[in-house]
Design a protein around this motif. Structure first.
Motif, short mmCIF file in Angstrom:
data_model
loop_
_atom_site.label_atom_id
_atom_site.label_comp_id
_atom_site.label_asym_id
_atom_site.label_seq_id
_atom_site.Cartn_x
_atom_site.Cartn_y
_atom_site.Cartn_z
N GLY A 192 0.68 -1.16 0.10
CA GLY A 192 0.02 0.04 -0.10
C GLY A 192 0.73 1.19 0.01
N ALA A 193 1.99 1.33 0.65
CA ALA A 193 3.06 2.71 0.80
C ALA A 193 3.70 2.65 -0.50
N LEU A 194 4.08 1.69 -1.10
CA LEU A 194 4.66 1.56 -2.45
C LEU A 194 3.67 2.14 -3.55
N THR A 195 2.51 1.60 -3.55
CA THR A 195 1.61 2.23 -4.52
C THR A 195 1.33 3.53 -4.40
N LEU A 196 1.13 4.00 -2.97
CA LEU A 196 0.79 5.30 -2.55
C LEU A 196 2.04 6.19 -3.05
N PHE A 197 3.21 5.84 -2.92
CA PHE A 197 4.36 6.64 -3.42
C PHE A 197 4.42 6.77 -4.85
N VAL A 198 3.90 5.82 -5.54
CA VAL A 198 3.78 5.84 -6.86
C VAL A 198 2.68 6.76 -7.29
#
Length: 73
Positions: free
Chosen positions: A25-31
């Motif tokens: 979730g954090a990775l996709t939010l960063f993207v």
């Protein structure tokens, strides 16, 4: 294109957070935030080009724009 990718990644990020997969979730939010930044940058540069010049309101900080500047050949 940036708007579509931003919205899709934002929805995926929310879904991952709901299911408890915080790392993904954090990775996709960063993207999603990265594509939103690029979208806002393109909108501001287009507004500056359309108005025939740019004042300080249209420009992002110089340390940020050096990462995304076009290289002259």
């Amino acid at each position: 294109m940036c708007l579509i990718v931003t919205l899709i990644m934002l929805v995926l990020s929310i879904q991952h957070f709901i299911y408890g997969d915080y790392l993904t979730g954090a990775l996709t939010l960063f993207v999603a935030l990265g594509f939103a930044f690029l979208l806002l940058r393109n909108i501001r540069l287009t507004q500056c080009d359309k108005n025939g010049g740019c004042d300080n309101i249209c420009m992002l900080p110089s340390w940020v724009t050096t990462f995304f500047s076009k290289k002259d050949k």
